[in-house]
Scaffold this active site. Structure first.
Site, PDB file in Angstrom:
ATOM      1  N   ASP A 184    -178.090   8.850  57.637  1.00 56.32           N
ATOM      2  CA  ASP A 184    -179.145   9.651  57.015  1.00 56.32           C
ATOM      3  C   ASP A 184    -180.145   8.700  56.379  1.00 56.32           C
ATOM      4  O   ASP A 184    -179.794   7.935  55.469  1.00 56.32           O
ATOM      5  CB  ASP A 184    -178.561  10.586  55.950  1.00 56.32           C
ATOM      6  CG  ASP A 184    -179.638  11.418  55.281  1.00 56.32           C
ATOM      7  OD1 ASP A 184    -180.261  12.241  55.968  1.00 56.32           O
ATOM      8  OD2 ASP A 184    -179.862  11.243  54.063  1.00 56.32           O
ATOM      9  N   GLU A 268    -180.836  11.558  62.771  1.00 56.51           N
ATOM     10  CA  GLU A 268    -181.602  12.798  62.842  1.00 56.51           C
ATOM     11  C   GLU A 268    -182.835  12.566  63.710  1.00 56.51           C
ATOM     12  O   GLU A 268    -183.432  11.491  63.675  1.00 56.51           O
ATOM     13  CB  GLU A 268    -182.052  13.252  61.453  1.00 56.51           C
ATOM     14  CG  GLU A 268    -180.937  13.771  60.573  1.00 56.51           C
ATOM     15  CD  GLU A 268    -181.442  14.160  59.192  1.00 56.51           C
ATOM     16  OE1 GLU A 268    -181.237  15.322  58.800  1.00 56.51           O
ATOM     17  OE2 GLU A 268    -182.036  13.295  58.523  1.00 56.51           O
ATOM     18  N   ASP A 348    -177.061  12.438  50.193  1.00 60.03           N
ATOM     19  CA  ASP A 348    -177.346  11.757  51.453  1.00 60.03           C
ATOM     20  C   ASP A 348    -176.075  11.424  52.223  1.00 60.03           C
ATOM     21  O   ASP A 348    -176.071  11.429  53.458  1.00 60.03           O
ATOM     22  CB  ASP A 348    -178.151  10.477  51.190  1.00 60.03           C
ATOM     23  CG  ASP A 348    -179.522  10.777  50.584  1.00 60.03           C
ATOM     24  OD1 ASP A 348    -180.026  11.902  50.788  1.00 60.03           O
ATOM     25  OD2 ASP A 348    -180.081   9.893  49.904  1.00 60.03           O
TER      26      ASP A 348
END
Length: 366
Positions: A184, A268, A348
């Site tokens: 992340d 992501e 996170d």
């Protein structure tokens, strides 16, 4: 697989003069091609093709003989660049984006030339270029594979670089690894790994922002076109170049570590362009350069026989990585506290675990 090898050029003063002259001639061809296509559309309502534009080169050489000092395929590549600029313009028009009509290049605004197929050869740390001659370059690593294209680039600080586009580069497959990781990326921490490792955000722009503002302020107070302003502008460009080099080095080293350590790496699939619409965070997002990390990790993974997986970022921060329930929280809330299962951990880190889970699901379905 295509790959680019980039090296620092060491031209002599005479060669620098010749390279600068060639850039100016290429700029002239670019602007002349753009003007011809622009006038044809405005006056005749027709589009000029790449091949029609290219047929103008022999005519221009008759009226401007100094163009003969530039290798023919380099000039053809300039015409191709204009064609690509128009293709990108029409694509943006069709997709409803802000189109941005191709612009004319001002003095010192054209900073690269390309040899697309021939007109160059490599002998150790010497590069032979047609119409220029032998130029030394710093061969800090071997060039692997067959060179298909060569580009000479002048930086804002007047440093010269050569980039070789290589096809069928040798794969550097390393020992298999069954380790997997979800990552992340963020602003508080540059990245948080699903194994609990936190990577600090180096904030390169913020570190030099004070010096940068001071240098820009000094430059802006000087008369335009003066030697003093040009000298001050070089100081600004040096600072920007240092920031860019530090970002580049950081992303290269971190991506190398990830590819060396993990068999499957999950990120992501972020839309950086949309994220920078938030003007409060835009500077920090661009400073972090998350896309560099993903880009470098992806091409190194292909070369090393690893796998990079991009997952949908929807709700990765809101979902509990333990029980799967959605726990709504604002961006200011930095701890994930699940009222359903009692899990409490860094926001996170929770997102990184969700990214890993989604990535592994994606790999299993493939």
């Amino acid at each position: 697989m295509a790959k680019v090898f980039r090296y620092r050029l060491r031209p002599t003063k005479a060669q620098v003069t010749k390279l600068n002259e060639q850039l100016e001639l290429c700029r002239w061809v670019y602007n002349e091609t753009l003007a011809m296509r622009k006038n044809a559309f405005e006056q005749e309502g027709r589009s000029v093709s790449y091949f029609e534009s290219k047929r103008m080169l022999p005519i221009w050489k008759e009226s401007k003989p100094e163009l003969r000092s530039v290798y023919s395929q380099v000039l053809q590549d300039v015409v191709l660049r204009v064609n690509l600029a128009f293709k990108a313009f029409f694509r943006r028009v069709q997709s409803g984006e802000k189109p941005g009509y191709p612009r004319f290049k001002g003095k010192n605004r054209y900073d690269s030339i390309s040899y697309p197929q021939s007109g160059f050869s490599i002998d150790g740390d010497k590069l032979w270029l047609s119409k220029i001659g032998d130029i030394k370059f710093k061969l800090h690593r071997p060039i692997e594979g067959f060179v298909k294209r060569l580009t000479i680039h002048r930086s804002a600080t007047n440093k010269w670089y050569v980039s070789f586009l290589v096809e069928e580069s040798i794969d550097h497959v390393i020992e298999p690894s069954d380790k997997v990781v979800g990552i992340d990326v963020g602003i508080t921490n540059f990245a948080v790994l699903s194994n609990g490792e936190f990577i600090e955000n180096p904030r390169f722009l913020l570190a030099d922002e004070g010096m940068l503002k001071k240098a820009q302020s000094k430059r802006d107070k000087l008369p335009k076109g003066s030697q003093e302003r040009n000298k001050a502008n070089k100081s600004v460009n040096h600072l920007y170049e240092r920031i860019a080099n530090r970002r580049e080095d950081f992303a290269q080293q971190l991506s190398h570590m990830l590819v060396t350590s993990y068999g499957i790496i999950c990120f992501e699939d972020l839309n950086i362009k949309n994220m920078t619409q938030n003007h409060n965070l835009a500077k920090s997002i661009l400073d972090a350069s998350w896309n560099k990390l993903v880009q470098y990790t992806s091409y190194k993974a292909v070369e090393a026989g690893r796998k990079v997986v991009l997952v949908n970022p929807l709700n990765t921060s809101q979902m509990c990585s333990c029980c799967g329930q959605t726990v709504k929280k604002d961006l200011s809330v930095r701890v994930h506290s699940c009222p359903y299962c009692g899990l409490s951990m860094d926001r996170d880190l929770n997102a990184a675990k969700n990214i890993l889970r989604l990535g592994l699901q994606s790999v299993a379905k493939a």
